[in-house]
Design a protein around this motif. Sequence first.
Motif, PDB file in Angstrom:
ATOM      1  N   PRO A   1       0.820  -1.207   0.000  1.00 54.80           N
ATOM      2  CA  PRO A   1       0.000   0.000   0.000  1.00 54.80           C
ATOM      3  C   PRO A   1       0.851   1.252   0.000  1.00 54.80           C
ATOM      4  N   LEU A   2       0.290   2.311  -0.554  1.00 52.77           N
ATOM      5  CA  LEU A   2       0.978   3.600  -0.556  1.00 52.77           C
ATOM      6  C   LEU A   2       1.135   4.103   0.856  1.00 52.77           C
ATOM      7  N   PRO A   3       2.235   4.808   1.128  1.00 55.95           N
ATOM      8  CA  PRO A   3       2.398   5.368   2.473  1.00 55.95           C
ATOM      9  C   PRO A   3       1.224   6.280   2.815  1.00 55.95           C
ATOM     10  N   GLY A   4       0.657   6.098   3.979  1.00 61.60           N
ATOM     11  CA  GLY A   4      -0.447   6.954   4.410  1.00 61.60           C
ATOM     12  C   GLY A   4      -1.783   6.515   3.889  1.00 61.60           C
ATOM     13  N   GLU A   5      -1.807   5.418   3.064  1.00 58.91           N
ATOM     14  CA  GLU A   5      -3.067   4.977   2.510  1.00 58.91           C
ATOM     15  C   GLU A   5      -3.879   4.311   3.606  1.00 58.91           C
ATOM     16  N   GLY A   6      -5.159   4.341   3.514  1.00 55.91           N
ATOM     17  CA  GLY A   6      -6.010   3.761   4.541  1.00 55.91           C
ATOM     18  C   GLY A   6      -6.661   4.864   5.368  1.00 55.91           C
ATOM     19  N   ARG A   7      -7.110   4.503   6.543  1.00 54.96           N
ATOM     20  CA  ARG A   7      -7.801   5.465   7.389  1.00 54.96           C
ATOM     21  C   ARG A   7      -6.809   6.493   7.920  1.00 54.96           C
ATOM     22  N   ILE A   8      -7.155   7.756   7.772  1.00 52.44           N
ATOM     23  CA  ILE A   8      -6.270   8.843   8.185  1.00 52.44           C
ATOM     24  C   ILE A   8      -6.764   9.383   9.518  1.00 52.44           C
ATOM     25  N   GLY A   9      -5.873   9.420  10.479  1.00 57.26           N
ATOM     26  CA  GLY A   9      -6.233   9.901  11.802  1.00 57.26           C
ATOM     27  C   GLY A   9      -6.393  11.408  11.842  1.00 57.26           C
ATOM     28  N   LEU A  10      -6.850  11.893  12.997  1.00 53.22           N
ATOM     29  CA  LEU A  10      -7.094  13.323  13.153  1.00 53.22           C
ATOM     30  C   LEU A  10      -5.804  14.122  12.978  1.00 53.22           C
ATOM     31  N   ARG A  11      -4.715  13.615  13.534  1.00 56.26           N
ATOM     32  CA  ARG A  11      -3.449  14.337  13.439  1.00 56.26           C
ATOM     33  C   ARG A  11      -3.002  14.476  11.986  1.00 56.26           C
ATOM     34  N   GLY A  12      -3.080  13.363  11.233  1.00 60.27           N
ATOM     35  CA  GLY A  12      -2.709  13.421   9.826  1.00 60.27           C
ATOM     36  C   GLY A  12      -3.630  14.323   9.030  1.00 60.27           C
ATOM     37  N   ASN A  13      -4.926  14.276   9.357  1.00 57.04           N
ATOM     38  CA  ASN A  13      -5.900  15.124   8.660  1.00 57.04           C
ATOM     39  C   ASN A  13      -5.587  16.598   8.887  1.00 57.04           C
ATOM     40  N   MET A  14      -5.264  16.950  10.130  1.00 55.55           N
ATOM     41  CA  MET A  14      -4.937  18.346  10.426  1.00 55.55           C
ATOM     42  C   MET A  14      -3.668  18.778   9.697  1.00 55.55           C
ATOM     43  N   ARG A  15      -2.710  17.863   9.581  1.00 56.07           N
ATOM     44  CA  ARG A  15      -1.474  18.185   8.855  1.00 56.07           C
ATOM     45  C   ARG A  15      -1.762  18.438   7.381  1.00 56.07           C
ATOM     46  N   HIS A  16      -2.649  17.621   6.806  1.00 52.14           N
ATOM     47  CA  HIS A  16      -3.003  17.802   5.393  1.00 52.14           C
ATOM     48  C   HIS A  16      -3.747  19.126   5.192  1.00 52.14           C
ATOM     49  N   ILE A  17      -4.655  19.440   6.103  1.00 50.46           N
ATOM     50  CA  ILE A  17      -5.395  20.693   5.997  1.00 50.46           C
ATOM     51  C   ILE A  17      -4.438  21.873   6.065  1.00 50.46           C
ATOM     52  N   GLY A  18      -3.467  21.803   6.990  1.00 48.27           N
ATOM     53  CA  GLY A  18      -2.496  22.883   7.111  1.00 48.27           C
ATOM     54  C   GLY A  18      -1.684  23.082   5.845  1.00 48.27           C
ATOM     55  N   ALA A  19      -1.267  21.966   5.231  1.00 43.23           N
ATOM     56  CA  ALA A  19      -0.484  22.061   3.993  1.00 43.23           C
ATOM     57  C   ALA A  19      -1.320  22.654   2.862  1.00 43.23           C
TER      58      ALA A  19
ATOM     59  N   SER B   1     -12.059  15.200   2.612  1.00 46.57           N
ATOM     60  CA  SER B   1     -12.651  16.369   3.263  1.00 46.57           C
ATOM     61  C   SER B   1     -11.614  17.460   3.518  1.00 46.57           C
ATOM     62  N   SER B   2     -10.322  17.087   3.666  1.00 42.77           N
ATOM     63  CA  SER B   2      -9.297  18.081   3.983  1.00 42.77           C
ATOM     64  C   SER B   2      -9.134  19.102   2.867  1.00 42.77           C
ATOM     65  N   VAL B   3      -9.363  18.688   1.618  1.00 39.40           N
ATOM     66  CA  VAL B   3      -9.247  19.605   0.484  1.00 39.40           C
ATOM     67  C   VAL B   3     -10.304  20.704   0.593  1.00 39.40           C
ATOM     68  N   LEU B   4     -11.534  20.306   0.923  1.00 41.75           N
ATOM     69  CA  LEU B   4     -12.633  21.262   0.997  1.00 41.75           C
ATOM     70  C   LEU B   4     -12.544  22.106   2.265  1.00 41.75           C
ATOM     71  N   ILE B   5     -12.157  21.488   3.373  1.00 40.90           N
ATOM     72  CA  ILE B   5     -12.029  22.243   4.626  1.00 40.90           C
ATOM     73  C   ILE B   5     -10.940  23.300   4.498  1.00 40.90           C
ATOM     74  N   ALA B   6      -9.840  22.977   3.810  1.00 36.14           N
ATOM     75  CA  ALA B   6      -8.758  23.954   3.627  1.00 36.14           C
ATOM     76  C   ALA B   6      -9.256  25.166   2.848  1.00 36.14           C
ATOM     77  N   LYS B   7     -10.090  24.951   1.845  1.00 34.68           N
ATOM     78  CA  LYS B   7     -10.632  26.082   1.089  1.00 34.68           C
ATOM     79  C   LYS B   7     -11.499  26.954   1.986  1.00 34.68           C
ATOM     80  N   ILE B   8     -12.286  26.326   2.869  1.00 39.21           N
ATOM     81  CA  ILE B   8     -13.144  27.088   3.763  1.00 39.21           C
ATOM     82  C   ILE B   8     -12.307  27.894   4.749  1.00 39.21           C
TER      83      ILE B   8
END
Length: 282
Positions: A20-38, A129-136
């Motif tokens: 599997p790709l690194p990070g593939e699968g269920r993404i935790g809250l910490r990872g989600n927040m990191r993606h939103i920040g980026a 969801s992180s893509v859309l939340i970042a725009k908001i």
Amino acid sequence: MSTVTTTKPSTTAAAPAASPLPGEGRIGLRGNMRHIGALVRRNALQIKQDPESMFDVVFMPIIFTLLFVFVFGGAISGKGNNGEYVNYVVPGLMAMMGMNIAMGVGTGVNDDFKKGVMDRFRSMPIARSSVLIAKIVVELGRMMVAITILLTVGFILGLSIKSSVLDLFLAIGLSAVFGASLMWIFILLGLTLKTAQAVQGMAMIVLMPLQFGSSIFAPPTTMPGWLQSFTDVNPLSNLADAARGLINGTPLGNSVWITLAWSVAITAVTMPIAVRKFRQKT
């Protein structure tokens, strides 16, 4: 004469399973927040590279405030009473800022799909969801800039805070919460309609009755009975009344709680649909 035969290695052996790709699968809250920040940083850098995209945020509050105070203020509050109208209309314009900026989110999402930007995001191992939340988040930042300019112009024209600075910040926060919920509606429109022009046209059809059929610009008591009935259930009226009450120190009634209820209900309904539409859009 002898012949030598060589045997080729068998090609029917089973290939090893792909890891599997690194990070593939269920993404935790910490990872989600990191993606939103980026993604927030990426969207903010886009604004830095294209400062013209801030023209609406900078000039819209100035134009609307001057227009309504000097064109309609005398007619509504009486000649020479523009100061009273400033304290009436500026809190209402805070409600309108959120709705107008929310419209831009929908056209931006639609345009990003046309350019293929969203397809690249969907190919990455990140929460959709992180893509859309970042725009908001970025649009909320733009909204704060617009409200800051609006209040600055209001203070120049005579706006006075008759309650407290804390109440002023509560009014700004309430406007931001409601504005964020509206952004999910326009994101859904951007994901559903085919062109950015269609999103903008549909948004105007929705915006005009809600804005002018509300208590933003004039007291509902001056309107005919059927329009007053619409104004009473218009969520923009509740937000404008709540912001006005917080800034002017007047009774709030249930306007704050009704605005929060509208915000939660709109987000709860439209956010899951928008995220699912984002995943499935071709």
